[in-house]
Each structure stands twice: as structure tokens, then as C-alpha cells.
Design an enzyme around this catalytic site. Structure first.
Site, PDB file in Angstrom:
ATOM      1  N   LYS A  22     -18.470   8.909  -1.969  1.00 58.34           N
ATOM      2  CA  LYS A  22     -18.329   7.446  -2.024  1.00 58.34           C
ATOM      3  C   LYS A  22     -16.876   7.051  -1.792  1.00 58.34           C
ATOM      4  O   LYS A  22     -16.577   6.158  -1.002  1.00 58.34           O
ATOM      5  CB  LYS A  22     -18.780   6.922  -3.400  1.00 58.34           C
ATOM      6  CG  LYS A  22     -18.420   5.456  -3.620  1.00 58.34           C
ATOM      7  CD  LYS A  22     -18.706   4.982  -5.021  1.00 58.34           C
ATOM      8  CE  LYS A  22     -17.606   5.220  -6.006  1.00 58.34           C
ATOM      9  NZ  LYS A  22     -16.477   4.272  -5.961  1.00 58.34           N
ATOM     10  N   ASN A  23     -15.966   7.720  -2.485  1.00 54.23           N
ATOM     11  CA  ASN A  23     -14.563   7.307  -2.404  1.00 54.23           C
ATOM     12  C   ASN A  23     -13.938   7.608  -1.042  1.00 54.23           C
ATOM     13  O   ASN A  23     -12.910   7.036  -0.697  1.00 54.23           O
ATOM     14  CB  ASN A  23     -13.736   7.971  -3.516  1.00 54.23           C
ATOM     15  CG  ASN A  23     -13.993   7.317  -4.860  1.00 54.23           C
ATOM     16  OD1 ASN A  23     -14.725   6.341  -4.945  1.00 54.23           O
ATOM     17  ND2 ASN A  23     -13.383   7.861  -5.900  1.00 54.23           N
ATOM     18  N   ARG A  92     -13.694  -3.341  -6.243  1.00 50.07           N
ATOM     19  CA  ARG A  92     -12.250  -3.426  -6.035  1.00 50.07           C
ATOM     20  C   ARG A  92     -11.804  -2.830  -4.696  1.00 50.07           C
ATOM     21  O   ARG A  92     -10.836  -3.282  -4.103  1.00 50.07           O
ATOM     22  CB  ARG A  92     -11.530  -2.668  -7.145  1.00 50.07           C
ATOM     23  CG  ARG A  92     -11.573  -3.325  -8.483  1.00 50.07           C
ATOM     24  CD  ARG A  92     -10.803  -2.490  -9.456  1.00 50.07           C
ATOM     25  NE  ARG A  92      -9.537  -2.057  -8.887  1.00 50.07           N
ATOM     26  CZ  ARG A  92      -8.461  -2.818  -8.790  1.00 50.07           C
ATOM     27  NH1 ARG A  92      -8.476  -4.034  -9.238  1.00 50.07           N
ATOM     28  NH2 ARG A  92      -7.355  -2.349  -8.247  1.00 50.07           N
ATOM     29  N   CYS A 116     -10.729  -4.652 -14.134  1.00 54.65           N
ATOM     30  CA  CYS A 116     -12.032  -4.004 -14.171  1.00 54.65           C
ATOM     31  C   CYS A 116     -12.124  -3.239 -15.470  1.00 54.65           C
ATOM     32  O   CYS A 116     -11.174  -3.193 -16.237  1.00 54.65           O
ATOM     33  CB  CYS A 116     -12.226  -3.088 -12.971  1.00 54.65           C
ATOM     34  SG  CYS A 116     -11.333  -1.566 -13.138  1.00 54.65           S
ATOM     35  N   ARG A 121      -5.576  -2.381 -13.239  1.00 55.09           N
ATOM     36  CA  ARG A 121      -5.570  -1.886 -11.858  1.00 55.09           C
ATOM     37  C   ARG A 121      -4.971  -2.866 -10.843  1.00 55.09           C
ATOM     38  O   ARG A 121      -5.675  -3.405  -9.986  1.00 55.09           O
ATOM     39  CB  ARG A 121      -6.990  -1.486 -11.440  1.00 55.09           C
ATOM     40  CG  ARG A 121      -7.487  -0.317 -12.242  1.00 55.09           C
ATOM     41  CD  ARG A 121      -8.897   0.057 -11.913  1.00 55.09           C
ATOM     42  NE  ARG A 121      -9.015   0.942 -10.768  1.00 55.09           N
ATOM     43  CZ  ARG A 121     -10.161   1.460 -10.354  1.00 55.09           C
ATOM     44  NH1 ARG A 121     -11.263   1.192 -10.975  1.00 55.09           N
ATOM     45  NH2 ARG A 121     -10.196   2.258  -9.311  1.00 55.09           N
ATOM     46  N   VAL A 123      -2.700  -4.319  -7.576  1.00 53.44           N
ATOM     47  CA  VAL A 123      -2.581  -3.859  -6.182  1.00 53.44           C
ATOM     48  C   VAL A 123      -1.165  -4.123  -5.671  1.00 53.44           C
ATOM     49  O   VAL A 123      -0.950  -4.263  -4.464  1.00 53.44           O
ATOM     50  CB  VAL A 123      -3.637  -4.525  -5.255  1.00 53.44           C
ATOM     51  CG1 VAL A 123      -5.023  -4.034  -5.585  1.00 53.44           C
ATOM     52  CG2 VAL A 123      -3.567  -6.044  -5.326  1.00 53.44           C
ATOM     53  N   ASP A 124      -0.201  -4.193  -6.588  1.00 46.13           N
ATOM     54  CA  ASP A 124       1.172  -4.516  -6.192  1.00 46.13           C
ATOM     55  C   ASP A 124       1.725  -3.535  -5.150  1.00 46.13           C
ATOM     56  O   ASP A 124       2.457  -3.933  -4.240  1.00 46.13           O
ATOM     57  CB  ASP A 124       2.089  -4.553  -7.426  1.00 46.13           C
ATOM     58  CG  ASP A 124       2.069  -3.242  -8.193  1.00 46.13           C
ATOM     59  OD1 ASP A 124       0.965  -2.795  -8.567  1.00 46.13           O
ATOM     60  OD2 ASP A 124       3.144  -2.645  -8.399  1.00 46.13           O
ATOM     61  N   ASP A 307     -11.736  11.032 -12.442  1.00 42.31           N
ATOM     62  CA  ASP A 307     -13.153  10.704 -12.247  1.00 42.31           C
ATOM     63  C   ASP A 307     -14.098  11.768 -12.820  1.00 42.31           C
ATOM     64  O   ASP A 307     -15.309  11.569 -12.820  1.00 42.31           O
ATOM     65  CB  ASP A 307     -13.453  10.503 -10.751  1.00 42.31           C
ATOM     66  CG  ASP A 307     -12.927   9.167 -10.250  1.00 42.31           C
ATOM     67  OD1 ASP A 307     -12.427   8.368 -11.064  1.00 42.31           O
ATOM     68  OD2 ASP A 307     -13.008   8.921  -9.027  1.00 42.31           O
ATOM     69  N   ARG A 399     -23.824   2.336  -8.328  1.00 43.33           N
ATOM     70  CA  ARG A 399     -22.687   2.105  -7.435  1.00 43.33           C
ATOM     71  C   ARG A 399     -22.171   3.409  -6.841  1.00 43.33           C
ATOM     72  O   ARG A 399     -21.504   3.386  -5.806  1.00 43.33           O
ATOM     73  CB  ARG A 399     -21.536   1.444  -8.211  1.00 43.33           C
ATOM     74  CG  ARG A 399     -21.775  -0.008  -8.554  1.00 43.33           C
ATOM     75  CD  ARG A 399     -20.524  -0.606  -9.145  1.00 43.33           C
ATOM     76  NE  ARG A 399     -19.370  -0.206  -8.382  1.00 43.33           N
ATOM     77  CZ  ARG A 399     -18.146  -0.004  -8.873  1.00 43.33           C
ATOM     78  NH1 ARG A 399     -17.912  -0.183 -10.145  1.00 43.33           N
ATOM     79  NH2 ARG A 399     -17.156   0.366  -8.102  1.00 43.33           N
TER      80      ARG A 399
HETATM   81  C1  UD1 Z   1      -9.256   5.536  -6.538  1.00 39.68           C
HETATM   82  C2  UD1 Z   1     -10.719   5.891  -6.707  1.00 39.68           C
HETATM   83  C3  UD1 Z   1     -11.054   6.042  -8.184  1.00 39.68           C
HETATM   84  C4  UD1 Z   1     -10.129   7.069  -8.823  1.00 39.68           C
HETATM   85  C5  UD1 Z   1      -8.677   6.703  -8.546  1.00 39.68           C
HETATM   86  C6  UD1 Z   1      -7.701   7.760  -9.059  1.00 39.68           C
HETATM   87  C7  UD1 Z   1     -11.745   4.820  -4.803  1.00 39.68           C
HETATM   88  C8  UD1 Z   1     -12.654   3.755  -4.293  1.00 39.68           C
HETATM   89  N1  UD1 Z   1     -11.516   4.840  -6.112  1.00 39.68           N
HETATM   90  O1  UD1 Z   1      -9.049   4.272  -7.156  1.00 39.68           O
HETATM   91  O2  UD1 Z   1     -12.414   6.462  -8.295  1.00 39.68           O
HETATM   92  O3  UD1 Z   1     -10.359   7.077 -10.211  1.00 39.68           O
HETATM   93  O4  UD1 Z   1      -8.447   6.548  -7.143  1.00 39.68           O
HETATM   94  O5  UD1 Z   1      -7.969   8.990  -8.480  1.00 39.68           O
HETATM   95  O6  UD1 Z   1     -11.288   5.659  -4.061  1.00 39.68           O
HETATM   96  N2  UD1 Z   1      -1.791   1.189  -9.562  1.00 39.68           N
HETATM   97  C9  UD1 Z   1      -0.816   0.208  -9.686  1.00 39.68           C
HETATM   98  N3  UD1 Z   1      -0.521  -0.555  -8.590  1.00 39.68           N
HETATM   99  C10 UD1 Z   1      -1.140  -0.407  -7.394  1.00 39.68           C
HETATM  100  C11 UD1 Z   1      -2.134   0.585  -7.273  1.00 39.68           C
HETATM  101  C12 UD1 Z   1      -2.439   1.382  -8.373  1.00 39.68           C
HETATM  102  O7  UD1 Z   1      -0.236   0.032 -10.750  1.00 39.68           O
HETATM  103  O8  UD1 Z   1      -0.831  -1.147  -6.441  1.00 39.68           O
HETATM  104  C13 UD1 Z   1      -2.140   2.043 -10.720  1.00 39.68           C
HETATM  105  C14 UD1 Z   1      -3.575   1.831 -11.185  1.00 39.68           C
HETATM  106  O9  UD1 Z   1      -3.671   0.761 -12.104  1.00 39.68           O
HETATM  107  C15 UD1 Z   1      -3.896   3.164 -11.814  1.00 39.68           C
HETATM  108  C16 UD1 Z   1      -3.096   4.152 -10.969  1.00 39.68           C
HETATM  109  O10 UD1 Z   1      -2.091   3.401 -10.307  1.00 39.68           O
HETATM  110  O11 UD1 Z   1      -3.423   3.221 -13.134  1.00 39.68           O
HETATM  111  C17 UD1 Z   1      -3.926   4.899  -9.933  1.00 39.68           C
HETATM  112  O12 UD1 Z   1      -4.644   3.971  -9.150  1.00 39.68           O
HETATM  113  P1  UD1 Z   1      -5.137   4.276  -7.659  1.00 39.68           P
HETATM  114  O13 UD1 Z   1      -4.808   5.682  -7.324  1.00 39.68           O
HETATM  115  O14 UD1 Z   1      -4.648   3.205  -6.768  1.00 39.68           O
HETATM  116  O15 UD1 Z   1      -6.700   4.150  -7.826  1.00 39.68           O
HETATM  117  P2  UD1 Z   1      -7.733   3.432  -6.860  1.00 39.68           P
HETATM  118  O16 UD1 Z   1      -7.329   3.630  -5.451  1.00 39.68           O
HETATM  119  O17 UD1 Z   1      -7.976   2.045  -7.356  1.00 39.68           O
END
Ligand code: UD1
Length: 420
Positions: A22-23, A92, A116, A121, A123-124, A307, A399
């Protein structure tokens, strides 16, 4: 809302065929916005989340159809660059269309994903990287509104992520693939799903060095072409079913998968007493005795994946001795703890660490799925409890786990979906 009725106690044993990841599929579907031509993507799991992304890019005018596990998309027909709140709020990962839209069309308007269940989480990092490539970004009325300032083109740059982010790395490499000039990215995520995306971009004509390492160098090209590609196997689905064997003195053979991505999880399973054997495209876990306690710390790849944390916690609940699990990736990823406690687990949480004292067995109970991976820990716990459990809010599991009831039935679990 649908529920699962599960009657235990089962020995989880048999063969299960693993679906596409999925990811990995989600960024690959978003990347279908990039080429000037038709892309054929195989091994796409049929899930709520992949359906959402197909709907999202279809709404932008991409001619797209899904037949069984193959998606065919032609992005020459895009008419708008808009990702509405109604779709983004359900998933997301929808933010992954931002980079491709901006890179190819020079503008995008994408709803900001909210918080969530596993933390805020933000997206900065996605936005910072795109700004570094010359995008003008404002966040207004819950939407990210972005424009590439220099004649509608993003510009290659040097950028270092403040933290390792899977989605942030994916969005940025998709954008950089069509930027003018070279982008050098430091502190990239090395997860197999990021590698899969980079490999598909290369199949579309992108020029990327350092795939699978923290430093990626992307030389932008003028356009990308369509390609035919297949999504990698789902390492988390694989690990989830193998965990079932550990909890139930079982024997699970996962097929159509690969060990490469799963080493940190398999090592912990071996430390717990599982006999793991593997071939090119299969992994088997056989458990002959009660699991042993272990200490687990979630980390970015190649560390132990967050995960798989909830599923291994369910195994620790039945282990001999005291285990600890420290969650380092997400701030709020212990919501399954109270639910496992309702089933008789002995767990104490102190900040980011859970201390788990193994008990002899789970007891059946009504419980509530709290997030995608946590749901699987509850399903497995219910399968190991002697009696009937009801699991509510299973939309979470829908999901991310394809064909889950049939696969579990094939492994000897007595499970029934109760329709709302
Ligand atoms: C992806 C996976 C999710 C997995 C995660 C970590 C998908 C669809 N989802 O989520 O299943 O658990 O990777 O392996 O692929 N963060 C920030 N700012 C940002 C981006 C991230 O602070 O702009 C923080 C997040 O809050 C979190 C950490 O960084 O604490 C890791 O997040 P990230 O690796 O981005 O996870 P996702 O891509 O959302």
C-alpha cells in the site's frame, strides 16, 4: 460501521499470498500524474486508500481505470490541479499529488491533511523543500496553494530535510524529476517504498543517483514518458501474518514477498524463538514454544519499522518475561494499548516506552480498532483468545489489508464480517 466477529482460539497456520505494498502504491499512483503518456502499474492492492488516490487523480482529468490489480492512467488529459478536502481528509497520503502537479503544471491547490490518530503529522518538510525549489506557497482556508514562480518551472536546488520523512522525500523527488537543473537532497528516507518510487521514476526517464541512500541527486528532465511497472510486495502485510504464527505456536508461509525489506523484523522474530526460513519470494515462520521477551525501538529504515510496532506488541503480550517497546517515529502510537489491556494484556506506558509483562493468554473482549496497523494487532489477539471477540471500526483495516478476512480464514482464523 462494519465489525469483525472472531472466535478463538486458533492456531494461525497455512499459506498466504502477499499483496502489493500500500505504502509503495500510493506514491506510484501519484507519480502517474507526471508523464506525458500512458502508465501501466501492476500489483496495486485493492484497498480503500488506493481507491481514494485513483479517484483523486481521476478528478483532475487523468484518464484512469483499475482492472483487478492493474491501474492504467494517461495524464495527458489533466484539466485541473485541485485536490479537495473531501478526499484528502480520508487519507493523508493525498498530499503526494502536490509535488507532481507543481512540477508538471506549475501550480497546485491541495487541501492540507488534518491531524490523524497517530499524531499531528505535519507536512512542513514537504512545503519547505518545494519552496527551496522556487515554489511560492501559501496556506489559506485549509488549502496549500502553490505556484512555480520561474515561468511555471521548479528549479533544482540543494536541500537538507530537518528530519527523515518518507512522504516528504517522495513528494520532493517527484518534483525534482521535472525541475530545471540538478537537485541535491540530503537526509532522505531510505525506506523500500521510496526506492520503489525512485525506480519507477527512472523507468519514466528520470535521472536519479543515490537511490536507497540518504543523499539523492536528481537531474531534472524536460518531460517523462509512460512506463510499465509493478509495485513491490507489502513488507508490513508480510510481517503482520508472520506475527500471527509467533502468537499462536503457528506456522505461516508468506508467498510472493521478499526478505530484503524485512530483516529488522525477522531478526526480532528469531530472537523471540521463531524459526524463520526463506527463499527468493517466500518467508516462513514456525513457532514451537511460547515467545521470549524482547526489546524493540522503532527507527527509520533500516531500523525496526513503526508500522510493525503494534503487531509485535501483541506478540510481546504473550511472551515469557518483560519486553519493552520504544516508539521513536510517531508521538501518539500507543492507542492500541488500552484495547490490548481490555483483552488481558499487562502493559505500562511511560512516555514513548511501553513495558509489557507477558501473560499466558488473551481473553476475548469487545474492542475498537484505533488505526490501520493497530487493528491487525487486535485481530491477531482476538484469534488467540479463547472465545468470541468483536472488533469495531474495522474501516481502518480495510484501508490497508487487501482481502483480509479471506487471507485470515486461509490461515485458520474463524472470522466473520458483520455488516453495519
Ligand atoms: C509513511 C507511511 C507510514 C509510516 C511512516 C513512517 C505512507 C503512506 N505512510 O508516512 O505508514 O508509518 O511513513 O515510516 O507511506 N514529519 C514532520 N514534518 C513533515 C513530515 C513528517 O514533522 O513534513 C514527522 C511526522 O510527524 C512523523 C515523522 O516525521 O513523526 C515521520 O513521518 P513520515 O516519514 O513523513 O511519515 P509519512 O510519510 O506520513
Amino acid at each position: 460501521m462494519d465489525k469483525f466477529k472472531i472466535i478463538g482460539k486458533s492456531r494461525i497456520a497455512g499459506e498466504v499470498t502477499i499483496s502489493g505494498s500500500k505504502n509503495a502504491a500510493l506514491p506510484l499512483l501519484a507519480a502517474m500524474l507526471l508523464p506525458n503518456g500512458e502508465t501501466v502499474l501492476h500489483n496495486v492492492p485493492t484497498l480503500k486508500d488506493t481507491e481514494t488516490l485513483v479517484k483523486l487523480i481521476g478528478g483532475m482529468g487523468v484518464r484512469i481505470k483499475k482492472e483487478a490489480n492493474t491501474v492504467i492512467a494517461d495524464a495527458r488529459t489533466v484539466t485541473n490541479y485541485y485536490a479537495p478536502y473531501e478526499l484528502v481528509r480520508t487519507m493523508r497520503a493525498s498530499i503526494l499529488v502536490l509535488g507532481p502537479l507543481l512540477a508538471r503544471f506549475g501550480e497546485a491547490e491541495v487541501s492540507l491533511p488534518g491531524g490523524c490518530s497517530i499524531g499531528s503529522r505535519p507536512v512542513d518538510q514537504h512545503l519547505k523543500a518545494l519552496e527551496a525549489m522556487g515554489a511560492d506557497i501559501i496556506v489559506e482556508n485549509g488549502y496549500v496553494k502553490a505556484k512555480a514562480l520561474k515561468g511555471g518551472k521548479l528549479i533544482g536546488c540543494d536541500f537538507t530535510f530537518d528530519m527523515v520523512t518518507v512522504g516528504g522525500t517522495e513528494n520532493t523527488i517527484m518534483a525534482a524529476a521535472l525541475a530545471s537543473g540538478t537537485t541535491r537532497l540530503e537526509n532522505c528516507a531510505c525506506e523500500p517504498e521510496v526506492v520503489d518510487l525512485a525506480n519507477m521514476l527512472v523507468a519514466m526517464g528520470a535521472k536519479i543517483d543515490g537511490i536507497g541512500t540518504p543523499t539523492m541527486i536528481i537531474e531534472g528532465v524536460d518531460s517523462l514518458h509512460g512506463c510499465e511497472y509493478s509495485v513491490i510486495a507489502d513488507r508490513i502485510e508480510t510481517g503482520s501474518y508472520l506475527a500471527g504464527a509467533l502468537m499462536s505456536c503457528g506456522d505461516v508461509l508468506t508467498k510472493n514477498t521478499t526478505t530484503g525489506f524485512l530483516q529488522p523484523v525477522l531478526k526480532k522474530m528469531q530472537a523471540m524463538g521463531a524459526v524463520i526460513t526463506a527463499g527468493d519470494d517466500w518467508i516462513r515462520a514456525v513457532m514451537k514454544s511460547r515467545p521470549k521477551a524482547v526489546d524493540i525501538r522503532t527507527q527509520v529504515h533500516p531500523g525496526f519499522p513503526t508500522d510493525m510496532q503494534a503487531q509485535l506488541m501483541a506478540v510481546c503480550c504473550l511472551a515469557e518475561g518483560v519486553s519493552t517497546i520504544t516508539e521513536n517515529i510517531f508521538e501518539n502510537r500507543f492507542m492500541h494499548v488500552p484495547e490490548l489491556q481490555r483483552m488481558g494484556a499487562s502493559i505500562k506506558v511511560d512516555g514513548h516506552t511501553a513495558v509489557i509483562t507477558g501473560v499466558d493468554s488473551f481473553s476475548p473482549a469487545p474492542v475498537m480498532a484505533t488505526d490501520l496497523r493497530a487493528s491487525m494487532s487486535l485481530v491477531m489477539a482476538a484469534a488467540c483468545a479463547d472465545g468470541e471477540s468483536m472488533i469495531d471500526r474495522i474501516y481502518h483495516i480495510d484501508r490497508g489489508y487487501e482481502n483480509v478476512e479471506n487471507k485470515l480464514r486461509g490461515l485458520g482464523v474463524n472470522i466473520e464480517r458483520i455488516k453495519a
